[in-house]
Enzyme design. Structure first.
Site, mmCIF file in Angstrom:
data_model
loop_
_atom_site.group_PDB
_atom_site.id
_atom_site.type_symbol
_atom_site.label_atom_id
_atom_site.label_comp_id
_atom_site.label_asym_id
_atom_site.label_seq_id
_atom_site.Cartn_x
_atom_site.Cartn_y
_atom_site.Cartn_z
ATOM 1 N N GLY A 153 0.820 -1.210 0.000
ATOM 2 C CA GLY A 153 0.000 0.000 0.000
ATOM 3 C C GLY A 153 0.851 1.256 0.000
ATOM 4 O O GLY A 153 0.442 2.291 0.521
ATOM 5 N N GLY A 161 -0.378 4.956 -0.985
ATOM 6 C CA GLY A 161 -1.338 5.679 -0.172
ATOM 7 C C GLY A 161 -0.674 6.624 0.812
ATOM 8 O O GLY A 161 0.555 6.682 0.926
ATOM 9 N N VAL A 203 -0.565 6.588 4.140
ATOM 10 C CA VAL A 203 0.191 5.918 5.193
ATOM 11 C C VAL A 203 1.425 5.233 4.622
ATOM 12 O O VAL A 203 2.544 5.383 5.136
ATOM 13 C CB VAL A 203 -0.696 4.898 5.930
ATOM 14 C CG1 VAL A 203 0.131 4.062 6.898
ATOM 15 C CG2 VAL A 203 -1.815 5.617 6.678
ATOM 16 N N SER A 232 -7.171 -0.050 12.505
ATOM 17 C CA SER A 232 -7.835 1.233 12.693
ATOM 18 C C SER A 232 -8.515 1.237 14.054
ATOM 19 O O SER A 232 -8.999 0.207 14.520
ATOM 20 C CB SER A 232 -8.874 1.463 11.596
ATOM 21 O OG SER A 232 -9.733 2.533 11.939
ATOM 22 N N SER A 233 -8.572 2.390 14.670
ATOM 23 C CA SER A 233 -9.215 2.480 15.982
ATOM 24 C C SER A 233 -10.718 2.241 15.920
ATOM 25 O O SER A 233 -11.358 2.079 16.959
ATOM 26 C CB SER A 233 -8.936 3.854 16.607
ATOM 27 O OG SER A 233 -9.411 4.903 15.779
ATOM 28 N N CYS A 234 -11.280 2.173 14.709
ATOM 29 C CA CYS A 234 -12.720 1.900 14.604
ATOM 30 C C CYS A 234 -13.055 0.450 14.946
ATOM 31 O O CYS A 234 -14.221 0.079 14.999
ATOM 32 C CB CYS A 234 -13.242 2.251 13.215
ATOM 33 S SG CYS A 234 -12.708 1.130 11.917
ATOM 34 N N TYR A 264 -15.875 -2.053 7.605
ATOM 35 C CA TYR A 264 -14.427 -1.861 7.623
ATOM 36 C C TYR A 264 -13.843 -2.373 8.937
ATOM 37 O O TYR A 264 -12.791 -3.037 8.958
ATOM 38 C CB TYR A 264 -14.123 -0.375 7.451
ATOM 39 C CG TYR A 264 -12.656 -0.018 7.431
ATOM 40 C CD1 TYR A 264 -11.888 -0.219 6.294
ATOM 41 C CD2 TYR A 264 -12.049 0.543 8.548
ATOM 42 C CE1 TYR A 264 -10.542 0.117 6.267
ATOM 43 C CE2 TYR A 264 -10.705 0.892 8.525
ATOM 44 C CZ TYR A 264 -9.959 0.681 7.385
ATOM 45 O OH TYR A 264 -8.630 1.018 7.362
ATOM 46 N N LYS A 290 -10.921 -5.274 9.685
ATOM 47 C CA LYS A 290 -9.686 -4.980 10.412
ATOM 48 C C LYS A 290 -9.541 -5.865 11.654
ATOM 49 O O LYS A 290 -8.428 -6.250 12.019
ATOM 50 C CB LYS A 290 -9.638 -3.496 10.785
ATOM 51 C CG LYS A 290 -9.356 -2.580 9.599
ATOM 52 C CD LYS A 290 -8.012 -2.928 8.969
ATOM 53 C CE LYS A 290 -7.640 -2.008 7.825
ATOM 54 N NZ LYS A 290 -6.342 -2.370 7.223
ATOM 55 N N HIS A 343 -12.195 11.514 4.616
ATOM 56 C CA HIS A 343 -12.487 11.581 6.034
ATOM 57 C C HIS A 343 -12.668 13.032 6.462
ATOM 58 O O HIS A 343 -12.630 13.938 5.638
ATOM 59 C CB HIS A 343 -11.378 10.898 6.831
ATOM 60 C CG HIS A 343 -11.338 9.420 6.648
ATOM 61 N ND1 HIS A 343 -10.168 8.729 6.408
ATOM 62 C CD2 HIS A 343 -12.328 8.493 6.654
ATOM 63 C CE1 HIS A 343 -10.439 7.432 6.289
ATOM 64 N NE2 HIS A 343 -11.737 7.273 6.422
ATOM 65 N N LYS A 367 -14.359 21.904 1.947
ATOM 66 C CA LYS A 367 -15.511 22.800 2.112
ATOM 67 C C LYS A 367 -15.078 24.207 2.483
ATOM 68 O O LYS A 367 -15.593 25.200 1.945
ATOM 69 C CB LYS A 367 -16.452 22.232 3.172
ATOM 70 C CG LYS A 367 -17.068 20.893 2.776
ATOM 71 C CD LYS A 367 -17.919 20.314 3.883
ATOM 72 C CE LYS A 367 -19.236 21.054 4.002
ATOM 73 N NZ LYS A 367 -20.169 20.350 4.926
#
Length: 339
Positions: free
Chosen positions: A17, A20, A22, A113-115, A142, A146, A185, A193
């Site tokens: 990866g 990307g 990271v 991931s912390s999710c 996701y 993980k 994210h 925006k």
């Protein structure tokens, strides 16, 4: 400081990866370690394909692997493509981990991931909170993938004796972030925006949610330093958190982003839109004990990230500011998402 357990010098090192945000940050950091970096791209190897992954690994013969490859996105992307998020991430991690075992990889670091932690986990979240409660529904697909990656590393350690470890980074940002309006994210979404609102002279910009949820953000270069520390100083089946050690509300983040971008209008929060997890702050005591701490303040990191965005967006030349105009509807509200 704990003794060094693994030396990367002169090793053949692969960052899966690496194109990307990271992966490219880890590559930059590895450039100072005296190792032999293996280059790869999606055009060379599709990691969702076992045949391609196994063939590439057999030819390249890496000794150390940083597993940063993943399909990622915010609330909108997770909600729109749940099957893709689950299937592709499961295939990527299963293929890389098994190919690493077959071809004698000495050490592998899987980045999750912390999710993965329960929606209502204790704060700050300790590593042993994993699998103690329901996940946040907006990114459960996701998260489940993980969690499977963490379990793969544990299982391969137990069954095959592989030195495979896993780490759980908090919300990341920095150069190379995804500024796709429908897949980004929270930080790149807010920057998009605010940048558009400033250039169009909007009186206000809309932000999804109430602004009350609290989030922790870590610069990707700090994450790269942490990954190197774990690869060289950590060897255990328990996952380990990587975070900033402090959080802030989404309202405060939006105000900080607006200040960095130069948007001086009003922020309007649409509480009818989802907030996601109420709070997510990681307990980073274990990685601090290994001699690592974050070094890049959020305001400094945001300014650096915005500068990268200005230099790399399709329109690389700054637009002149316009005079204050009536409020405009910004179609980027769908992009606002935080894990």
């Amino acid at each position: 400081m704990p003794e060094q357990l693994y030396d990367l010098r002169n090793k053949r090192v692969w960052v899966a990866g690496q194109s990307g945000m990271v992966g490219s940050a880890i590559l930059r950091r590895l450039g100072r370690e005296g190792c032999h970096l293996l280059r790869s791209s999606h055009a060379e190897v599709d990691l969702t394909s076992w045949e391609q992954t196994e063939a590439w690994m057999a030819a390249a013969r890496p000794q150390a692997v940083f597993m940063a490859a993943a399909k990622v996105g915010g609330i909108h992307a997770n909600d729109s493509y749940p099957a893709d998020f689950l299937h592709q991430n499961l295939m990527i991690e299963a293929n890389v981990v098994e190919a690493a075992r077959r071809h004698g990889v000495e050490k592998l670091l899987f980045l999750g991931s912390s999710c993965i932690y329960p929606r209502l986990a204790p704060q700050p979240i300790p590593e042993d909170a994993l699998l103690t409660g329901p996940l946040e529904p907006t990114n459960q697909w996701y998260a489940i993938a993980k969690i499977a990656g963490v379990m793969l590393c544990q299982a391969y350690r137990r069954q095959h004796g592989c030195d495979f470890i896993s780490a759980m980074p908090t919300n990341l940002y920095g150069p190379g972030d995804n500024f796709d309006p429908l897949g980004s994210h929270v930080i790149p979404a807010l920057m998009l925006k605010a940048d558009r609102a400033r250039r169009e002279g909007a009186a206000f910009m809309e932000v999804w949610g109430s602004g009350r949820p609290r989030r922790e953000f870590l610069h990707v270069d700090d994450l790269a330093d942490a990954a190197l520390r774990l690869m060289t100083h950590y060897s255990d089946e328990s996952t380990i958190n990587i975070g900033a050690g402090e959080d802030l509300s989404i309202r405060a983040l939006a105000e900080l982003v607006a200040d960095v971008v130069g948007f001086e209008g009003e922020l309007r929060f649409d509480a009818s839109k989802p907030d996601g997890t109420p709070r997510k702050l990681l307990d980073i005591g274990r990685i601090r004990a290994l001699g690592w701490s974050p070094t890049i303040p959020l305001a400094e990191g945001l300014a650096q990230t915005y500068e990268w965005f200005l230099q790399n967006r399709p329109e690389t030349r700054e637009h002149p500011r316009r005079s204050r105009a009536p409020a405009v509807a910004l179609p980027l509200s769908a992009a606002f998402a935080q894990r």
